[in-house]
Design a protein around this motif. Structure first.
Motif, mmCIF file in Angstrom:
data_model
loop_
_atom_site.group_PDB
_atom_site.id
_atom_site.type_symbol
_atom_site.label_atom_id
_atom_site.label_comp_id
_atom_site.label_asym_id
_atom_site.label_seq_id
_atom_site.Cartn_x
_atom_site.Cartn_y
_atom_site.Cartn_z
ATOM 1 N N ASN A 54 0.783 -1.231 0.000
ATOM 2 C CA ASN A 54 0.000 0.000 0.000
ATOM 3 C C ASN A 54 0.821 1.289 0.000
ATOM 4 N N ILE A 55 2.102 1.205 0.332
ATOM 5 C CA ILE A 55 2.966 2.386 0.212
ATOM 6 C C ILE A 55 4.024 2.049 -0.831
ATOM 7 N N LYS A 56 3.867 2.629 -2.019
ATOM 8 C CA LYS A 56 4.622 2.148 -3.178
ATOM 9 C C LYS A 56 5.695 3.097 -3.698
ATOM 10 N N THR A 57 5.553 4.386 -3.439
ATOM 11 C CA THR A 57 6.377 5.334 -4.178
ATOM 12 C C THR A 57 7.586 5.867 -3.438
ATOM 13 N N ASN A 58 7.680 5.633 -2.130
ATOM 14 C CA ASN A 58 8.657 6.381 -1.359
ATOM 15 C C ASN A 58 9.221 5.541 -0.213
ATOM 16 N N VAL A 59 10.530 5.312 -0.228
ATOM 17 C CA VAL A 59 11.185 4.514 0.817
ATOM 18 C C VAL A 59 11.065 5.202 2.180
ATOM 19 N N ARG A 60 11.164 6.528 2.172
ATOM 20 C CA ARG A 60 11.087 7.292 3.425
ATOM 21 C C ARG A 60 9.728 7.085 4.092
ATOM 22 N N GLU A 61 8.666 7.128 3.283
ATOM 23 C CA GLU A 61 7.319 6.915 3.819
ATOM 24 C C GLU A 61 7.136 5.470 4.284
ATOM 25 N N LEU A 62 7.749 4.561 3.559
ATOM 26 C CA LEU A 62 7.667 3.134 3.886
ATOM 27 C C LEU A 62 8.236 2.893 5.290
ATOM 28 N N GLU A 63 9.431 3.413 5.527
ATOM 29 C CA GLU A 63 10.052 3.241 6.845
ATOM 30 C C GLU A 63 9.291 4.040 7.904
ATOM 31 N N GLY A 64 8.780 5.220 7.513
ATOM 32 C CA GLY A 64 8.015 6.042 8.446
ATOM 33 C C GLY A 64 6.767 5.324 8.936
ATOM 34 N N ALA A 65 6.093 4.608 8.034
ATOM 35 C CA ALA A 65 4.881 3.875 8.405
ATOM 36 C C ALA A 65 5.190 2.772 9.419
ATOM 37 N N ILE A 66 6.295 2.067 9.189
ATOM 38 C CA ILE A 66 6.688 0.997 10.115
ATOM 39 C C ILE A 66 7.043 1.580 11.486
ATOM 40 N N ILE A 67 7.760 2.706 11.507
ATOM 41 C CA ILE A 67 8.117 3.350 12.778
ATOM 42 C C ILE A 67 6.852 3.759 13.529
ATOM 43 N N SER A 68 5.887 4.330 12.801
ATOM 44 C CA SER A 68 4.621 4.741 13.428
ATOM 45 C C SER A 68 3.873 3.542 13.989
ATOM 46 N N LEU A 69 3.908 2.448 13.256
ATOM 47 C CA LEU A 69 3.231 1.222 13.674
ATOM 48 C C LEU A 69 3.840 0.689 14.970
ATOM 49 N N ILE A 70 5.166 0.672 15.027
ATOM 50 C CA ILE A 70 5.863 0.209 16.235
ATOM 51 C C ILE A 70 5.551 1.137 17.412
ATOM 52 N N ALA A 71 5.574 2.448 17.138
ATOM 53 C CA ALA A 71 5.325 3.428 18.201
ATOM 54 C C ALA A 71 3.909 3.294 18.761
#
Length: 475
Positions: A336-353
């Motif tokens: 679901n997050i396809k275009t941006n590596v920064r957003e990809l890692e950001g989503a995982i960090i938010s999920l963990i938080a």
């Protein structure tokens, strides 16, 4: 048996060689010459002041141990720095340099002849954040090749970066221009190249700087009337890394000074690494003579990562953070997050938080909430490349056909729609849109936008095209 400077130093070298890496020994200790021994003071000759400073910063402890073993607790080390004078005649002079407070190897001050200058060391243009003489690289050691995962989308750029790091200035990739959209890893790769070079060639002067900061420094140099000092400073760099070089667009003075710096570095076998959000052919308001030099080496594109690469990036991030996560959740985020590596890692960090702070289990529902926020917040950041892909997919044609010179009605309409949505969803100028969609001029883009508006109000089928593509771009 009377001891000589050479015999004492040879014993020190044996101890040092057993305790450091072979490459470091070869670089920093083989060039040293033992000169004289007076009581408990050993005088050694080093090639430059930078060389001395490096020894003091990185090897002072091992030097202390080695020298104390040979000469006792009151041992002193005196540096003789061999410099070249302004006229190129080698003229050695002695400088007994006091070590810093943390150094246990001590010596005394003497006067230094004023007529000795070395272009190798002179740094009259003191740049904020970079200390005089010893140039700090400004590199981020957290950005390495180890955590820059390889995939089809970045293989060429990463491989070229590794080649440059192994042999800076010695490959055909000079300059190396890395280009691509926001958040795809351009800055990461640029830092990784610099970090690897510093690791392999610690004697090389590496400098990372953004084009924006470079421009500001040049403006300051003009105000202070030291343009030549500015140029001289950059000409002593071995590896120059300039991030976001498109920022030089429209700045003719900065482009001119960079042109001269680039020529000097390139002609002297120094390495230049550049990053940009677009390929040289698509850069606007950059002088042709500079663009032609950007094309001398290799232009390597970082593309949007495919699904497998996105999964690998997420797993690597989780592994580095010591977190476990179900495969289905990783796959969901990657899909679901396809275009941006920064957003990809950001989503995982938010999920963990969210999981740790709110004591919630990481579930698909929680992942959906987080991903929706990221998609909603970034949906307006649509690139022209992405728009062309969506439009060409919708009309079942490839992007080359969309950009072609053909006048077939359905292809012309697809191209006009791509231009219309590029103007609607991006902040790019008409000229930039035209340049990226088939190398058209701004007048063609303006005509396309008017045509789409007119057809949308008169043609029911065409209006459906606009509505369908709008939905796809707004997801």
């Amino acid at each position: 048996m009377s001891r000589t400077a050479q015999s004492v130093w040879n014993n020190c070298l044996k101890f040092i060689q057993d305790n450091i890496q072979p490459q470091a020994y070869k670089t920093w200790f083989e060039p040293i010459v033992a000169v004289k021994l007076t009581d408990n003071a050993l005088s050694i000759q080093v090639p430059s002041k930078f060389f001395y400073e490096w020894l003091e910063e990185h090897y002072v402890k091992i030097l202390k141990v080695a020298l104390t073993k040979e000469l006792g607790e009151s041992a002193k080390l005196v540096y003789i720095i061999k410099m070249e004078n302004t006229y190129g005649n080698k003229q050695p002079f002695t400088e007994k340099i006091p070590s810093s407070n943390r150094s246990a190897v001590k010596s005394q001050d003497v006067d230094i002849p004023l007529n000795n200058k070395s272009p190798e060391l002179r740094n009259p243009f003191v740049i904020p954040g970079i200390r005089n003489v010893k140039i700090e690289s400004q590199l981020n050691p957290n950005y390495s090749f180890d955590n820059f995962l390889e995939g089809d989308s970045n293989r060429l750029a990463r491989s070229a970066g590794l080649a440059v790091a192994n042999k800076p200035g010695g490959t055909s990739f000079n300059p190396l221009l890395i280009f691509g959209g926001v958040g795809l890893g351009k800055t990461h790769l640029a830092h990784a190249i610099g970090v690897d070079i510093k690791d392999k060639y610690p004697e090389k002067t590496v400098l990372y700087i953004s084009a924006e900061k470079f421009t500001q420094q040049y403006i300051d140099a003009i105000k202070k009337n030291n343009r030549n000092d500015f140029i001289h400073f950059y000409q002593i760099i071995d590896v120059l890394i300039i991030d976001d070089v498109q920022f030089l667009s429209g700045k003719s003075g900065t482009q001119d000074v960079f042109f001269h710096i680039f020529n000097h570095l390139h002609q002297n076998g120094k390495q230049v690494v550049l990053t940009s959000d677009k390929a040289p052919v698509d850069m606007q308001d950059i002088e042709q003579r500079l663009l032609s030099r950007f094309k001398w080496g290799l232009s390597a594109e970082l593309q949007t990562p495919d699904f497998e690469t996105r999964v690998s990036i997420l797993k690597n991030k989780l592994y580095r953070d010591g977190v476990e996560m179900p495969e289905e959740i990783i796959d969901y985020v990657a899909k679901n997050i396809k275009t941006n590596v920064r957003e990809l890692e950001g989503a995982i960090i938010s999920l963990i938080a969210q999981s740790s702070f709110n004591k919630k289990e990481i579930t698909i529902d929680l992942a959906r909430v987080i991903v929706e926020k990221f998609v909603k917040n970034t949906k307006r950041e649509v690139s022209i490349d992405y728009i062309q892909k969506v439009v060409s997919d919708y009309f079942q044609m490839d992007i080359d056909t969309l950009q072609s010179k053909t006048r077939k009605r359905h292809i012309v309409q697809a191209r006009q729609l791509a231009m219309f949505f590029a103007k609607k969803f991006t902040k790019a100028s008409l000229a930039s849109i035209g340049s990226q969609i088939g190398k058209r001029d701004h007048a063609t883009v303006l005509h396309a936008c008017k045509t789409v508006d007119n057809l949308s109000s008169t043609d029911k089928q065409f209006r459906k095209y606009v509505e369908d593509i709008t939905k796809k771009l707004s997801v």
